[in-house]
Motif scaffolding. Structure first.
Motif, PDB file in Angstrom:
ATOM      1  N   LEU A   1       0.817  -1.202   0.000  1.00  0.00           N
ATOM      2  CA  LEU A   1       0.000   0.000   0.000  1.00  0.00           C
ATOM      3  C   LEU A   1       0.851   1.253   0.000  1.00  0.00           C
ATOM      4  N   GLY A   2       0.263   2.330  -0.482  1.00  0.00           N
ATOM      5  CA  GLY A   2       0.942   3.616  -0.432  1.00  0.00           C
ATOM      6  C   GLY A   2       0.177   4.654  -1.221  1.00  0.00           C
ATOM      7  N   PRO A   3       0.450   5.926  -0.952  1.00  0.00           N
ATOM      8  CA  PRO A   3      -0.181   6.994  -1.738  1.00  0.00           C
ATOM      9  C   PRO A   3       0.210   6.876  -3.205  1.00  0.00           C
ATOM     10  N   ASN A   4      -0.554   7.522  -4.086  1.00  0.00           N
ATOM     11  CA  ASN A   4      -0.177   7.553  -5.495  1.00  0.00           C
ATOM     12  C   ASN A   4       1.238   8.111  -5.634  1.00  0.00           C
TER      13      ASN A   4
ATOM     14  N   GLU B   1      -3.566  -4.162  -8.169  1.00  0.00           N
ATOM     15  CA  GLU B   1      -4.984  -3.784  -8.179  1.00  0.00           C
ATOM     16  C   GLU B   1      -5.841  -4.871  -8.848  1.00  0.00           C
ATOM     17  N   PRO B   2      -5.880  -6.083  -8.310  1.00  0.00           N
ATOM     18  CA  PRO B   2      -6.582  -7.179  -8.993  1.00  0.00           C
ATOM     19  C   PRO B   2      -8.088  -6.998  -9.106  1.00  0.00           C
ATOM     20  N   THR B   3      -8.713  -6.172  -8.248  1.00  0.00           N
ATOM     21  CA  THR B   3     -10.170  -5.992  -8.322  1.00  0.00           C
ATOM     22  C   THR B   3     -10.558  -4.670  -8.949  1.00  0.00           C
ATOM     23  N   ASP B   4      -9.602  -3.963  -9.551  1.00  0.00           N
ATOM     24  CA  ASP B   4      -9.909  -2.684 -10.185  1.00  0.00           C
ATOM     25  C   ASP B   4     -10.902  -2.884 -11.329  1.00  0.00           C
ATOM     26  N   GLY B   5     -12.001  -2.128 -11.315  1.00  0.00           N
ATOM     27  CA  GLY B   5     -13.000  -2.206 -12.377  1.00  0.00           C
ATOM     28  C   GLY B   5     -14.050  -3.275 -12.192  1.00  0.00           C
ATOM     29  N   LEU B   6     -13.937  -4.088 -11.142  1.00  0.00           N
ATOM     30  CA  LEU B   6     -14.922  -5.142 -10.901  1.00  0.00           C
ATOM     31  C   LEU B   6     -16.094  -4.613 -10.094  1.00  0.00           C
ATOM     32  N   ASP B   7     -17.271  -5.204 -10.327  1.00  0.00           N
ATOM     33  CA  ASP B   7     -18.424  -4.831  -9.515  1.00  0.00           C
ATOM     34  C   ASP B   7     -18.335  -5.543  -8.160  1.00  0.00           C
ATOM     35  N   PRO B   8     -19.184  -5.181  -7.198  1.00  0.00           N
ATOM     36  CA  PRO B   8     -19.059  -5.763  -5.846  1.00  0.00           C
ATOM     37  C   PRO B   8     -19.092  -7.282  -5.813  1.00  0.00           C
ATOM     38  N   ASN B   9     -19.951  -7.915  -6.612  1.00  0.00           N
ATOM     39  CA  ASN B   9     -19.998  -9.374  -6.622  1.00  0.00           C
ATOM     40  C   ASN B   9     -18.706  -9.966  -7.182  1.00  0.00           C
ATOM     41  N   GLN B  10     -18.210  -9.342  -8.255  1.00  0.00           N
ATOM     42  CA  GLN B  10     -16.970  -9.835  -8.843  1.00  0.00           C
ATOM     43  C   GLN B  10     -15.791  -9.662  -7.889  1.00  0.00           C
ATOM     44  N   LYS B  11     -15.783  -8.548  -7.132  1.00  0.00           N
ATOM     45  CA  LYS B  11     -14.721  -8.343  -6.144  1.00  0.00           C
ATOM     46  C   LYS B  11     -14.742  -9.448  -5.101  1.00  0.00           C
ATOM     47  N   ARG B  12     -15.923  -9.796  -4.637  1.00  0.00           N
ATOM     48  CA  ARG B  12     -16.023 -10.872  -3.639  1.00  0.00           C
ATOM     49  C   ARG B  12     -15.511 -12.191  -4.214  1.00  0.00           C
ATOM     50  N   GLU B  13     -15.833 -12.456  -5.484  1.00  0.00           N
ATOM     51  CA  GLU B  13     -15.385 -13.695  -6.114  1.00  0.00           C
ATOM     52  C   GLU B  13     -13.856 -13.744  -6.208  1.00  0.00           C
ATOM     53  N   VAL B  14     -13.246 -12.629  -6.621  1.00  0.00           N
ATOM     54  CA  VAL B  14     -11.788 -12.602  -6.755  1.00  0.00           C
ATOM     55  C   VAL B  14     -11.123 -12.719  -5.387  1.00  0.00           C
ATOM     56  N   ARG B  15     -11.673 -12.041  -4.386  1.00  0.00           N
ATOM     57  CA  ARG B  15     -11.098 -12.148  -3.040  1.00  0.00           C
ATOM     58  C   ARG B  15     -11.220 -13.564  -2.496  1.00  0.00           C
ATOM     59  N   ALA B  16     -12.342 -14.226  -2.776  1.00  0.00           N
ATOM     60  CA  ALA B  16     -12.512 -15.611  -2.340  1.00  0.00           C
ATOM     61  C   ALA B  16     -11.507 -16.519  -3.053  1.00  0.00           C
TER      62      ALA B  16
ATOM     63  N   ILE C   1      -0.261  -8.122  -3.116  1.00  0.00           N
ATOM     64  CA  ILE C   1      -1.358  -7.398  -3.760  1.00  0.00           C
ATOM     65  C   ILE C   1      -1.184  -5.910  -3.532  1.00  0.00           C
ATOM     66  N   SER C   2      -1.100  -5.154  -4.619  1.00  0.00           N
ATOM     67  CA  SER C   2      -1.153  -3.702  -4.511  1.00  0.00           C
ATOM     68  C   SER C   2      -2.618  -3.279  -4.533  1.00  0.00           C
ATOM     69  N   THR C   3      -3.026  -2.473  -3.584  1.00  0.00           N
ATOM     70  CA  THR C   3      -4.422  -2.064  -3.508  1.00  0.00           C
ATOM     71  C   THR C   3      -4.547  -0.730  -2.793  1.00  0.00           C
ATOM     72  N   HIS C   4      -5.642  -0.016  -3.096  1.00  0.00           N
ATOM     73  CA  HIS C   4      -5.977   1.209  -2.380  1.00  0.00           C
ATOM     74  C   HIS C   4      -7.154   0.983  -1.427  1.00  0.00           C
ATOM     75  N   LEU C   5      -7.607  -0.267  -1.321  1.00  0.00           N
ATOM     76  CA  LEU C   5      -8.835  -0.557  -0.579  1.00  0.00           C
ATOM     77  C   LEU C   5      -8.522  -1.205   0.759  1.00  0.00           C
ATOM     78  N   LEU C   6      -8.854  -0.512   1.844  1.00  0.00           N
ATOM     79  CA  LEU C   6      -8.651  -1.070   3.175  1.00  0.00           C
ATOM     80  C   LEU C   6      -9.485  -2.325   3.359  1.00  0.00           C
ATOM     81  N   GLU C   7     -10.688  -2.348   2.784  1.00  0.00           N
ATOM     82  CA  GLU C   7     -11.549  -3.521   2.917  1.00  0.00           C
ATOM     83  C   GLU C   7     -10.909  -4.748   2.274  1.00  0.00           C
ATOM     84  N   GLU C   8     -10.132  -4.544   1.220  1.00  0.00           N
ATOM     85  CA  GLU C   8      -9.453  -5.654   0.568  1.00  0.00           C
ATOM     86  C   GLU C   8      -8.342  -6.207   1.461  1.00  0.00           C
ATOM     87  N   VAL C   9      -7.620  -5.307   2.114  1.00  0.00           N
ATOM     88  CA  VAL C   9      -6.583  -5.742   3.047  1.00  0.00           C
ATOM     89  C   VAL C   9      -7.201  -6.566   4.172  1.00  0.00           C
TER      90      VAL C   9
END
Length: 256
Positions: free
Chosen positions: A36-39, A161-176, A189-197
């Protein structure tokens, strides 16, 4: 347990500017590390050096013991890499592109067909297998990029950013999917989403101005604040203000 990913004093300079500055960490099998990190903090540059796409100015990285500089082909055999933007050949169909990747990876015949079919099942691409990639939505293109990273079942995954551009259901599928693969792999995993971490990561490494400023558990990270903007400000404000009192918190200008 020996680390599958080893990064030692990795540094990248662009002229007088240092984008990544003496970064070191390791990732063992079974660990999912949120990076993680700022842009502009140096995340993507670090990941590209780890994947062998950018040559470091100093330091090194190893994948399953293979040095990415001294033995690049051997190192990359262990790696599944999803880069930023997941570049593909847009005129190819999904099945055609994945078949091309499988051939590059050394598969042929029945093994190739099974690898492609399995990668499409994992990423839910069967319904668009014959569509040209250029006709797909951003979310589907991202899933094609993920499928090519998983196709050869590598022990190391580096996902930008593996879930970038995915809808909420798709994000859950990729995280699973990531959670299911995690026990047998080392994953960054590089991500900007705390929920993903919180959902998939066992560690969180935070980089700012090219240097690692924190290496914590998701619980410790969440305790710092309700979102990553708060966390980044908490970790980067003192140094930023000391360097330039007029700078906005977390402001950075370097390339990713």
């Amino acid at each position: 347990m020996p680390a599958l990913i080893e990064i030692e004093r990795l540094t990248k300079r662009f002229g007088a500017f240092t984008a990544v500055d003496d970064v070191s960490f390791s990732v063992a099998r079974g660990e999912v590390v949120g990076f993680l990190g700022p842009n502009g903090a140096g995340k993507s540059t670090t990941m590209k050096m780890l994947a062998g796409f950018v040559t470091p100015s100093a330091g090194t990285a190893r994948l399953c013991g293979e040095d990415v500089l001294e033995r690049p082909v051997a190192a990359k055999r262990h790696l599944g890499f999803l880069p930023e933007g997941a570049p593909t050949y847009p005129e190819m169909t999904v099945a055609g592109f994945l078949g091309f990747v499988a051939r590059v990876r050394g598969f042929g015949g029945a093994a190739l067909r099974e690898r492609v079919a399995h990668a499409m099942r994992l990423t839910t691409l069967e319904g668009v297998r014959l569509q040209p990639i250029e006709t797909l939505s951003k979310g589907f293109k991202r899933r094609v990029g993920l499928a090519q990273a998983l196709l050869h079942d590598p022990p190391v995954l580096v996902l930008d950013e593996p879930t970038d551009g995915l809808d909420p259901n798709q994000k859950r599928e990729v995280r699973a999917l990531i959670a299911a693969m995690a026990p047998e792999k080392a994953i960054v995993i590089s991500t900007h989403l705390l929920e993903e971490v919180e959902a998939v990561c066992t560690r969180a490494i935070i980089i700012a101005r090219g240097r690692v400023v924190a290496d914590e558990t998701p619980a410790q990270l969440a305790a710092r604040g309700p979102d990553l903007d708060t966390v980044f400000r908490d970790l980067t404000l003192p140094a930023a203000v000391a360097a330039d009192p007029g700078a906005a918190p977390g402001t950075v200008t370097e390339p990713a």
